[in-house]
Scaffold this motif. Structure first.
Motif, PDB file in Angstrom:
ATOM      1  N   UNK A  65       1.151  -1.457   0.223  1.00 52.63           N
ATOM      2  CA  UNK A  65       0.067  -0.332  -0.162  1.00 52.63           C
ATOM      3  C   UNK A  65       0.887   1.046   0.311  1.00 52.63           C
ATOM      4  N   UNK A  66       0.293   1.910  -0.648  1.00 50.29           N
ATOM      5  CA  UNK A  66       0.973   3.823  -0.522  1.00 50.29           C
ATOM      6  C   UNK A  66       0.295   4.392  -0.162  1.00 50.29           C
ATOM      7  N   UNK A  67      -0.884   4.221   0.300  1.00 49.69           N
ATOM      8  CA  UNK A  67      -1.780   5.375   1.805  1.00 49.69           C
ATOM      9  C   UNK A  67      -1.173   5.224   3.146  1.00 49.69           C
ATOM     10  N   UNK A  68      -0.657   5.859   2.924  1.00 52.12           N
ATOM     11  CA  UNK A  68       0.590   6.659   4.517  1.00 52.12           C
ATOM     12  C   UNK A  68      -0.617   7.201   5.185  1.00 52.12           C
ATOM     13  N   UNK A  69      -1.476   8.189   4.443  1.00 50.83           N
ATOM     14  CA  UNK A  69      -2.253   8.708   5.515  1.00 50.83           C
ATOM     15  C   UNK A  69      -3.410   7.696   5.958  1.00 50.83           C
ATOM     16  N   UNK A  70      -3.469   7.024   5.593  1.00 52.20           N
ATOM     17  CA  UNK A  70      -4.933   6.069   5.818  1.00 52.20           C
ATOM     18  C   UNK A  70      -4.138   4.963   6.701  1.00 52.20           C
ATOM     19  N   UNK A  71      -2.735   4.686   6.704  1.00 53.29           N
ATOM     20  CA  UNK A  71      -2.248   3.988   7.620  1.00 53.29           C
ATOM     21  C   UNK A  71      -1.658   4.605   8.705  1.00 53.29           C
ATOM     22  N   UNK A  72      -1.529   5.781   8.963  1.00 50.95           N
ATOM     23  CA  UNK A  72      -1.241   6.969   9.837  1.00 50.95           C
ATOM     24  C   UNK A  72      -2.367   7.594  10.843  1.00 50.95           C
TER      25      UNK A  72
END
Length: 102
Positions: A65-72
């Motif tokens: 996944x490249x969705x760092x915002x969602x992970x954070x």
């Protein structure tokens, strides 16, 4: 008094993140009279948040996944739900100690 303090803490956290609404109102189900069941459901919800955050971070690290915002966001939600659980635990311990003093 202790229950109102717990409710106030839950309301404050709900204001911070509206997604906690379903976790703070666990007792609105048919089994609302069973306190231990409500606590158990709350603990399961906190655990589920922890697992989702762990999975989101693992996906970022492995490149799935490249969705760092969602992970954070999931990590922060997990942190807040854990903090709420600790506050509820502390209030329950305080209430228990108060009952022992009677």
């Amino acid at each position: 008094n202790t229950m109102s303090e717990i409710s106030n803490i839950a309301n404050q956290i709900t204001k911070i993140n509206p997604e906690f609404q379903n976790k703070t109102n666990i007792t609105t189900n048919d089994d609302s009279g069973d306190f231990s069941n409500a606590i158990g459901k709350f603990l399961k919800a906190v655990n589920q948040d922890q697992l989702q955050a762990k999975e989101a971070v693992a996906d970022i690290v492995t490149g799935n996944s490249e969705n760092l915002h969602e992970a954070m966001a999931k990590v922060e939600e997990s942190k807040l739900s854990f903090e709420l659980m600790l506050e509820v635990r502390n209030k329950l311990i305080d209430a228990y100690k108060e009952i022992q003093r009677m």
